[in-house]
Design a protein around this motif. Structure first.
Motif, short mmCIF file in Angstrom:
data_model
loop_
_atom_site.label_atom_id
_atom_site.label_comp_id
_atom_site.label_asym_id
_atom_site.label_seq_id
_atom_site.Cartn_x
_atom_site.Cartn_y
_atom_site.Cartn_z
N PHE A 1 -43.84 44.46 -38.98
CA PHE A 1 -43.41 45.33 -37.89
C PHE A 1 -42.15 46.10 -38.27
N GLU A 2 -41.19 45.41 -38.84
CA GLU A 2 -39.93 46.07 -39.21
C GLU A 2 -40.13 47.01 -40.40
N LYS A 3 -41.00 46.66 -41.31
CA LYS A 3 -41.30 47.54 -42.44
C LYS A 3 -41.94 48.85 -41.94
N ILE A 4 -42.85 48.73 -40.98
CA ILE A 4 -43.46 49.91 -40.38
C ILE A 4 -42.40 50.77 -39.69
N ALA A 5 -41.51 50.12 -38.94
CA ALA A 5 -40.48 50.85 -38.21
C ALA A 5 -39.58 51.66 -39.13
N THR A 6 -39.25 51.10 -40.27
CA THR A 6 -38.27 51.73 -41.14
C THR A 6 -38.89 52.67 -42.18
N GLU A 7 -40.16 52.44 -42.54
CA GLU A 7 -40.76 53.22 -43.64
C GLU A 7 -41.85 54.18 -43.20
N ALA A 8 -42.54 53.89 -42.10
CA ALA A 8 -43.65 54.76 -41.69
C ALA A 8 -43.20 56.16 -41.28
N PRO A 9 -42.10 56.34 -40.56
CA PRO A 9 -41.74 57.70 -40.13
C PRO A 9 -41.64 58.69 -41.27
N ALA A 10 -41.08 58.28 -42.41
CA ALA A 10 -40.95 59.20 -43.53
C ALA A 10 -42.31 59.61 -44.09
N GLN A 11 -43.28 58.70 -44.03
CA GLN A 11 -44.61 59.02 -44.53
C GLN A 11 -45.40 59.89 -43.55
#
Length: 301
Positions: free
Chosen positions: A289-299
């Protein structure tokens, strides 16, 4: 695309509630919402705190992240008292509140205030109230004094000074898929909310779900066109967890980016994820969940 979260009001504030809202801000979520229910589904026999006090505490504990309900309904709210609370909440937060609002469902909220033997409101009855509730709430949040007499609600010289920090009022994110609700969204909403098509949850496919949502967006566009409003003016919010995908998009960063990208192609501007809750329908992995929160927006861009 914005990435937001829902933090269900099941945590004692002085145990770990405060930290969950502050962590959401640290992770960079655009908005943190909470449900506005009296109780909800499998959480009925456990802790469940009020939405407005929870958001007030969250407003004092955070600085940048937007906050809101997802969603408030007429099931147990009255426009006059709700407006007063929202104006205070918008002030305390420094103008960071979004009101997610819908017609309400047939769950516990719909029966808690009814007398013995009274029948719950039908979907048509809920839609009737919603059709009166939203325009009146709009006026109450926009005008200093409101007098109104309707079929379901009334207000006599209701004063709401100084009004919202956000002008002309705080934004409405309207949850609607039916004709009357979409017309309300077109006329009063700054955003539109959907969870997909509930009829597809158990037996549908992700492809069928996206096609159903495409149809919802088309009908929203038609409702906007009727009043010469550009549907592009409305943000489009998807609350996840209720499509046939369920929580599979939260199994990995790649799975989420694929899911979000396919919905961005439909026109969504905001995706909302439930913060993990162990031993529940939202028991996803906190690290993912935290990985998605921090990395998904840039992708997603």
């Amino acid at each position: 695309m914005h990435l937001s979260t829902v933090i269900l009001p099941v945590h004692r504030w002085h145990e770990d509630g405060r930290e969950r809202w502050q962590r959401a801000e640290e992770l960079g979520f655009h908005t943190a919402y909470t449900y506005d229910h009296l109780s909800w589904r499998t959480f009925r026999d456990g802790p469940w705190f009020g939405a407005i006090p929870t958001l007030t505490a969250a407003a004092a504990a955070t600085e940048r992240m937007r906050l809101g309900t997802l969603v408030t309904s007429p099931n147990f709210r009255h426009p006059v008292t709700l407006a007063k609370e929202l104006i205070a909440l918008d002030d305390i937060s420094g103008g960071r509140i979004t009101l997610g609002i819908g017609a309400g469902g047939s769950g516990f909220d719909a029966t808690t205030l009814l007398g013995n033997g009274a029948e719950p409101w039908t979907p048509r009855a809920r839609a009737d109230r919603f059709q009166e509730f939203v325009p009146l709430l709009d006026r109450l949040l926009s005008e200093d004094s409101v007098t109104y007499e309707g079929a379901f609600y009334s207000a006599h010289q209701a004063r709401n000074i100084p009004g919202c920090v956000q002008r002309p009022r705080l934004p409405f994110a309207v949850a609607a898929t039916g004709p009357r609700g979409l017309k309300l969204t077109a006329r009063h909403g700054q955003a539109w909310v959907t969870t997909g098509d509930p009829k597809l949850f158990d037996t549908g496919t992700p492809e069928e779900s996206r096609e159903a949502i495409r149809g919802q967006i088309g009908r929203l566009g038609a409702a906007c066109a009727e009043i010469d409003r550009d549907v592009a003016e409305l943000d489009k919010i998807l609350l996840t967890g209720f499509t046939p995908d369920r929580n599979r998009p939260l199994e990995s960063l790649d799975a989420f980016v694929d899911f979000a990208g396919r919905h961005a192609e439909l026109g969504f501007t905001e995706i909302v994820l439930h913060a993990p809750i162990p031993d529940s329908d939202f028991a996803t992995d906190q690290a993912v969940f935290e990985k998605i929160a921090t990395e998904a927006p840039a992708q997603l861009g």
